[in-house]
Design a protein around this motif. Structure first.
Motif, PDB file in Angstrom:
ATOM      1  N   ARG A   1       0.899  -0.928   0.095  1.00  0.00           N
ATOM      2  CA  ARG A   1       0.310   0.401   0.473  1.00  0.00           C
ATOM      3  C   ARG A   1       0.544   1.214  -0.148  1.00  0.00           C
ATOM      4  NH1 ARG A   1      -5.090  -1.496   3.962  1.00  0.00           N
ATOM      5  NH2 ARG A   1      -5.682  -3.200   3.025  1.00  0.00           N
ATOM      6  N   ILE A   2       0.584   2.387  -0.519  1.00  0.00           N
ATOM      7  CA  ILE A   2       1.257   3.095  -0.956  1.00  0.00           C
ATOM      8  C   ILE A   2       0.363   4.875  -0.265  1.00  0.00           C
ATOM      9  CG2 ILE A   2       2.516   4.683  -2.512  1.00  0.00           C
ATOM     10  CD1 ILE A   2       2.874   2.503  -4.464  1.00  0.00           C
ATOM     11  N   VAL A   3       0.994   5.732   0.749  1.00  0.00           N
ATOM     12  CA  VAL A   3      -0.021   6.129   0.769  1.00  0.00           C
ATOM     13  C   VAL A   3       0.324   7.677  -0.050  1.00  0.00           C
ATOM     14  CG1 VAL A   3      -0.372   8.354   2.674  1.00  0.00           C
ATOM     15  CG2 VAL A   3      -0.435   5.708   3.339  1.00  0.00           C
ATOM     16  N   LYS A   4      -0.175   8.408  -0.701  1.00  0.00           N
ATOM     17  CA  LYS A   4       0.080   9.912  -0.864  1.00  0.00           C
ATOM     18  C   LYS A   4       1.993   9.871  -1.657  1.00  0.00           C
ATOM     19  CE  LYS A   4       0.193  13.806   0.392  1.00  0.00           C
ATOM     20  NZ  LYS A   4      -0.544  14.675   1.305  1.00  0.00           N
ATOM     21  N   PRO A   5       1.688   9.489  -2.831  1.00  0.00           N
ATOM     22  CA  PRO A   5       3.417   8.782  -3.111  1.00  0.00           C
ATOM     23  C   PRO A   5       3.774  10.237  -3.760  1.00  0.00           C
ATOM     24  CG  PRO A   5       1.718   7.991  -4.885  1.00  0.00           C
ATOM     25  CD  PRO A   5       1.028   7.942  -3.941  1.00  0.00           C
ATOM     26  N   ARG A   6       4.741  10.791  -3.364  1.00  0.00           N
ATOM     27  CA  ARG A   6       5.140  12.415  -3.731  1.00  0.00           C
ATOM     28  C   ARG A   6       4.924  12.671  -5.469  1.00  0.00           C
ATOM     29  NH1 ARG A   6      11.094  14.638  -4.906  1.00  0.00           N
ATOM     30  NH2 ARG A   6      10.617  13.011  -6.400  1.00  0.00           N
ATOM     31  N   ASP A   7       5.001  11.490  -6.285  1.00  0.00           N
ATOM     32  CA  ASP A   7       5.379  11.804  -7.516  1.00  0.00           C
ATOM     33  C   ASP A   7       4.003  11.253  -8.368  1.00  0.00           C
ATOM     34  OD1 ASP A   7       7.396  13.149  -7.524  1.00  0.00           O
ATOM     35  OD2 ASP A   7       9.153  10.959  -8.316  1.00  0.00           O
ATOM     36  N   GLY A   8       3.074  11.127  -7.629  1.00  0.00           N
ATOM     37  CA  GLY A   8       1.991  10.445  -8.856  1.00  0.00           C
ATOM     38  C   GLY A   8       1.696   8.891  -8.415  1.00  0.00           C
ATOM     39  N   TRP A   9       0.794   8.573  -9.481  1.00  0.00           N
ATOM     40  CA  TRP A   9       0.714   7.392  -9.260  1.00  0.00           C
ATOM     41  C   TRP A   9      -0.326   7.211 -10.674  1.00  0.00           C
ATOM     42  CZ3 TRP A   9       3.002   3.982  -6.892  1.00  0.00           C
ATOM     43  CH2 TRP A   9       3.625   2.569  -7.619  1.00  0.00           C
ATOM     44  N   PRO A  10       0.159   6.182 -11.592  1.00  0.00           N
ATOM     45  CA  PRO A  10       0.869   4.836 -11.628  1.00  0.00           C
ATOM     46  C   PRO A  10       2.559   6.044 -11.878  1.00  0.00           C
ATOM     47  CG  PRO A  10       0.163   5.150 -13.377  1.00  0.00           C
ATOM     48  CD  PRO A  10      -0.555   6.085 -12.782  1.00  0.00           C
ATOM     49  N   ASN A  11       4.012   5.583 -11.560  1.00  0.00           N
ATOM     50  CA  ASN A  11       5.413   5.657 -11.725  1.00  0.00           C
ATOM     51  C   ASN A  11       5.882   5.181 -12.657  1.00  0.00           C
ATOM     52  OD1 ASN A  11       7.468   6.115 -10.810  1.00  0.00           O
ATOM     53  ND2 ASN A  11       7.010   7.065  -9.277  1.00  0.00           N
ATOM     54  N   SER A  12       6.041   5.034 -13.379  1.00  0.00           N
ATOM     55  CA  SER A  12       6.724   4.325 -14.822  1.00  0.00           C
ATOM     56  C   SER A  12       8.201   3.837 -14.161  1.00  0.00           C
ATOM     57  CB  SER A  12       6.710   5.117 -16.219  1.00  0.00           C
ATOM     58  OG  SER A  12       7.915   6.007 -15.764  1.00  0.00           O
ATOM     59  N   LYS A  13       9.258   4.494 -13.089  1.00  0.00           N
ATOM     60  CA  LYS A  13      10.366   4.091 -12.507  1.00  0.00           C
ATOM     61  C   LYS A  13      10.262   3.131 -11.330  1.00  0.00           C
ATOM     62  CE  LYS A  13      12.698   9.154 -13.357  1.00  0.00           C
ATOM     63  NZ  LYS A  13      13.183  10.193 -12.559  1.00  0.00           N
ATOM     64  N   ALA A  14       8.528   2.970 -10.701  1.00  0.00           N
ATOM     65  CA  ALA A  14       8.167   2.213  -9.915  1.00  0.00           C
ATOM     66  C   ALA A  14       8.356   0.719 -10.472  1.00  0.00           C
ATOM     67  CB  ALA A  14       7.054   2.090  -9.273  1.00  0.00           C
ATOM     68  N   ILE A  15       7.772   1.083 -11.643  1.00  0.00           N
ATOM     69  CA  ILE A  15       7.654  -0.409 -12.110  1.00  0.00           C
ATOM     70  C   ILE A  15       8.929  -0.681 -12.870  1.00  0.00           C
ATOM     71  CG2 ILE A  15       6.339  -1.192 -14.574  1.00  0.00           C
ATOM     72  CD1 ILE A  15       3.935   0.740 -13.907  1.00  0.00           C
ATOM     73  N   ARG A  16       9.753   0.154 -13.497  1.00  0.00           N
ATOM     74  CA  ARG A  16      11.265  -0.639 -13.917  1.00  0.00           C
ATOM     75  C   ARG A  16      12.163  -1.167 -12.910  1.00  0.00           C
ATOM     76  NH1 ARG A  16      11.315   3.635 -17.142  1.00  0.00           N
ATOM     77  NH2 ARG A  16      12.448   4.795 -16.157  1.00  0.00           N
ATOM     78  N   ALA A  17      11.846  -0.208 -12.241  1.00  0.00           N
ATOM     79  CA  ALA A  17      12.774  -1.198 -10.787  1.00  0.00           C
ATOM     80  C   ALA A  17      12.161  -1.821 -10.013  1.00  0.00           C
ATOM     81  CB  ALA A  17      12.815   0.543  -9.638  1.00  0.00           C
ATOM     82  N   SER A  18      11.284  -2.582 -10.407  1.00  0.00           N
ATOM     83  CA  SER A  18      11.190  -3.308 -10.406  1.00  0.00           C
ATOM     84  C   SER A  18      11.159  -4.340 -10.510  1.00  0.00           C
ATOM     85  CB  SER A  18       9.218  -3.818  -9.534  1.00  0.00           C
ATOM     86  OG  SER A  18       8.600  -3.956 -11.032  1.00  0.00           O
TER      87      SER A  18
ATOM     88  N   GLU B   1       6.898  -6.344 -11.462  1.00  0.00           N
ATOM     89  CA  GLU B   1       5.628  -5.399 -11.185  1.00  0.00           C
ATOM     90  C   GLU B   1       3.914  -5.464 -10.744  1.00  0.00           C
ATOM     91  OE1 GLU B   1       7.895  -6.397 -14.354  1.00  0.00           O
ATOM     92  OE2 GLU B   1       7.004  -7.692 -14.540  1.00  0.00           O
ATOM     93  N   SER B   2       3.750  -6.716 -10.749  1.00  0.00           N
ATOM     94  CA  SER B   2       2.428  -7.027 -10.426  1.00  0.00           C
ATOM     95  C   SER B   2       2.063  -6.254  -8.757  1.00  0.00           C
ATOM     96  CB  SER B   2       2.217  -9.080 -10.059  1.00  0.00           C
ATOM     97  OG  SER B   2       3.094  -9.595  -9.199  1.00  0.00           O
ATOM     98  N   ILE B   3       3.497  -5.744  -8.088  1.00  0.00           N
ATOM     99  CA  ILE B   3       3.502  -5.941  -7.073  1.00  0.00           C
ATOM    100  C   ILE B   3       2.644  -4.564  -6.908  1.00  0.00           C
ATOM    101  CG2 ILE B   3       4.050  -5.546  -4.567  1.00  0.00           C
ATOM    102  CD1 ILE B   3       5.631  -7.771  -4.741  1.00  0.00           C
ATOM    103  N   ILE B   4       3.215  -3.537  -7.701  1.00  0.00           N
ATOM    104  CA  ILE B   4       3.324  -2.128  -7.907  1.00  0.00           C
ATOM    105  C   ILE B   4       1.573  -2.085  -8.781  1.00  0.00           C
ATOM    106  CG2 ILE B   4       4.049  -0.470  -9.485  1.00  0.00           C
ATOM    107  CD1 ILE B   4       6.196  -1.362  -7.862  1.00  0.00           C
ATOM    108  N   HIS B   5       1.551  -2.977  -9.804  1.00  0.00           N
ATOM    109  CA  HIS B   5      -0.057  -2.886 -10.718  1.00  0.00           C
ATOM    110  C   HIS B   5      -1.333  -3.506  -9.461  1.00  0.00           C
ATOM    111  CE1 HIS B   5       2.009  -2.519 -14.532  1.00  0.00           C
ATOM    112  NE2 HIS B   5       2.107  -3.612 -14.254  1.00  0.00           N
ATOM    113  N   ASN B   6      -1.272  -4.249  -8.318  1.00  0.00           N
ATOM    114  CA  ASN B   6      -2.024  -3.791  -7.317  1.00  0.00           C
ATOM    115  C   ASN B   6      -1.834  -3.075  -6.323  1.00  0.00           C
ATOM    116  OD1 ASN B   6      -3.011  -6.487  -9.050  1.00  0.00           O
ATOM    117  ND2 ASN B   6      -1.501  -7.799  -7.794  1.00  0.00           N
ATOM    118  N   ALA B   7      -0.887  -2.521  -6.551  1.00  0.00           N
ATOM    119  CA  ALA B   7      -0.585  -1.657  -4.833  1.00  0.00           C
ATOM    120  C   ALA B   7      -2.170  -1.214  -4.770  1.00  0.00           C
ATOM    121  CB  ALA B   7       0.552  -0.931  -5.207  1.00  0.00           C
ATOM    122  N   GLY B   8      -2.152  -0.630  -3.251  1.00  0.00           N
ATOM    123  CA  GLY B   8      -3.469  -0.023  -3.285  1.00  0.00           C
ATOM    124  C   GLY B   8      -2.620   1.486  -3.131  1.00  0.00           C
TER     125      GLY B   8
END
Lengths: 249, 249
Positions: B36-53, B57-64
């Motif tokens: 779960r993510i509370v108020k990510p600074r750079d908005g959501w979704p975040n392509s850098k998060a997907i790349r770095a995973s 990335e299924s965890i990123i896509h399913n994150a609340g």
């Protein structure tokens, strides 16, 4: 004055400066400061490594840079290799607790220890393992085993710190005097060169395509013996004596 | 069917997509999937998060994604908050082992648990701690305490995994032990006879009064190697090859 030899973290052919920097940060979080780097892909120094170290840049600045993993371990007595892959090598493999306990015992016995980590894409090669005394496979979810490089280093360093602190706090152990010094890897390397040169001369390393594997198997026999300096000398004497025994063939 | 409620990792106001991605990767390495993510600074979704995973990335896509930490914990039964800072709060504070043991007991009692991590620059605010049942301070080198966000998550998840696998071994990789057949003692004995006969011929076992001790030391090197049958054969081949190498001496 240090009463122990701090273990050295060795990154073999790392790719991303960010990972080298994050490794330095993780090391310092755990109180470890000695870093060696074998052939970093993007050259050295690396400004991304310094940025990613987030305050641990003294580790980056003081890192030793080496051309190959043999050079990077040549002055060490005991080498742990982190590898996820199953190897066709007769090397001791142990779990985290045993590896870290052994590491701490060795540092208290004033043996210089190092921990090898492979690069981001392919890990350590079999050649990198030639001088490894023990293989450590960091446990992971078997459906997703690929660890980030700095994460792998962190896990090992963190376990070292926890166990090291416990030992210091509760149960400080004086260096043992009965355990003798393991041979330096550079002296082992000279012994291997000596042996393999003569085996080549004696036609043992045949056919040539099998020679590298034969050499690996032979080296692993002697690595497992935990040879001390005197034994390395003895074995070099054995080579010479066997050659003399062959003179009259 | 799950017999436990998997703990949820909650990042409060994280800044860098790279760290969110690396967090997802670390979680999946340890077998945890709920983020779960509370108020990510750079908005959501975040392509850098997907790349770095790097494959998680299924965890990123399913994150609340939540607006504040109270919302993010509202359906949970038990909340751990990771914080390095000392707080002027009457909250239980415990060490890693105790926190993780409590976490596992609670998941087995079908309590839904979450672990809160603050952001890269300032950690958790006192408001974020309102619903925390227990505070966890990850141990570090006192002179360099600032952990990377994904590193902090990794340490906690890894400890969870190690303790959890004691209860549920099948889903995790066990350290492998290479156990192969040790050579018969009779074959070792033949190898020793072979070696010592040739060493005698090569003048190695000199002076004679020292020979028994020299033989003992040599044998002990090979005993320590735990040789298998193939290796004994190889070493006998080595003796012959070294003698051939000496023919031209």
């Amino acid at each position: 004055m240090n009463r122990y030899q701090e273990p050295i973290i060795i990154l073999v052919h790392p790719q991303l400066g960010e990972n080298i920097g994050a490794t330095a940060r993780a090391m310092l979080n755990c109180g470890l400061k000695k870093l060696r780097i074998v052939k970093p892909r993007d050259g050295w120094p690396n400004s991304k490594a310094i940025r990613a170290s987030s305050g641990a840049e003294s580790i980056i600045h003081n890192a030793g840079v080496y051309l190959n993993s043999q050079d990077a371990v040549s002055d060490l007595n005991y080498v742990i290799a982190c590898t996820a892959r199953k190897r066709d090598l007769r090397k001791e493999q142990a779990d985290m607790d045993n590896v870290i306990n052994g590491l701490i015992d060795n540092t208290y016995n004033n043996l210089q220890c190092g921990i090898l980590f492979g690069n981001e894409s392919s890990g350590l090669s079999n050649d990198d393992l030639d001088f490894a005394d023990i293989l450590l496979s960091i446990p992971t979810n078997k459906e997703f085993t690929s660890l980030n490089l700095s994460h792998a280093v962190l896990i090992v360093c963190f376990h070292w710190m926890i166990k090291f602190q416990l030992k210091n706090r509760d149960n400080f152990i004086e260096p043992k005097k009965t355990i003798d010094q393991l041979a330096k890897k550079s002296h082992l390397s000279q012994f291997f060169d000596h042996l393999e040169r003569d085996l080549e001369k004696g036609g043992f390393l045949f056919p040539p395509e099998k020679a590298p594997k034969m050499i690996k198997n032979l080296r692993s026999i002697f690595i497992r013996s935990n040879l001390n300096e005197q034994e390395v000398k003895t074995l070099r004497g054995v080579i010479s004596a066997l050659k003399r025994a062959g003179k009259s063939l």
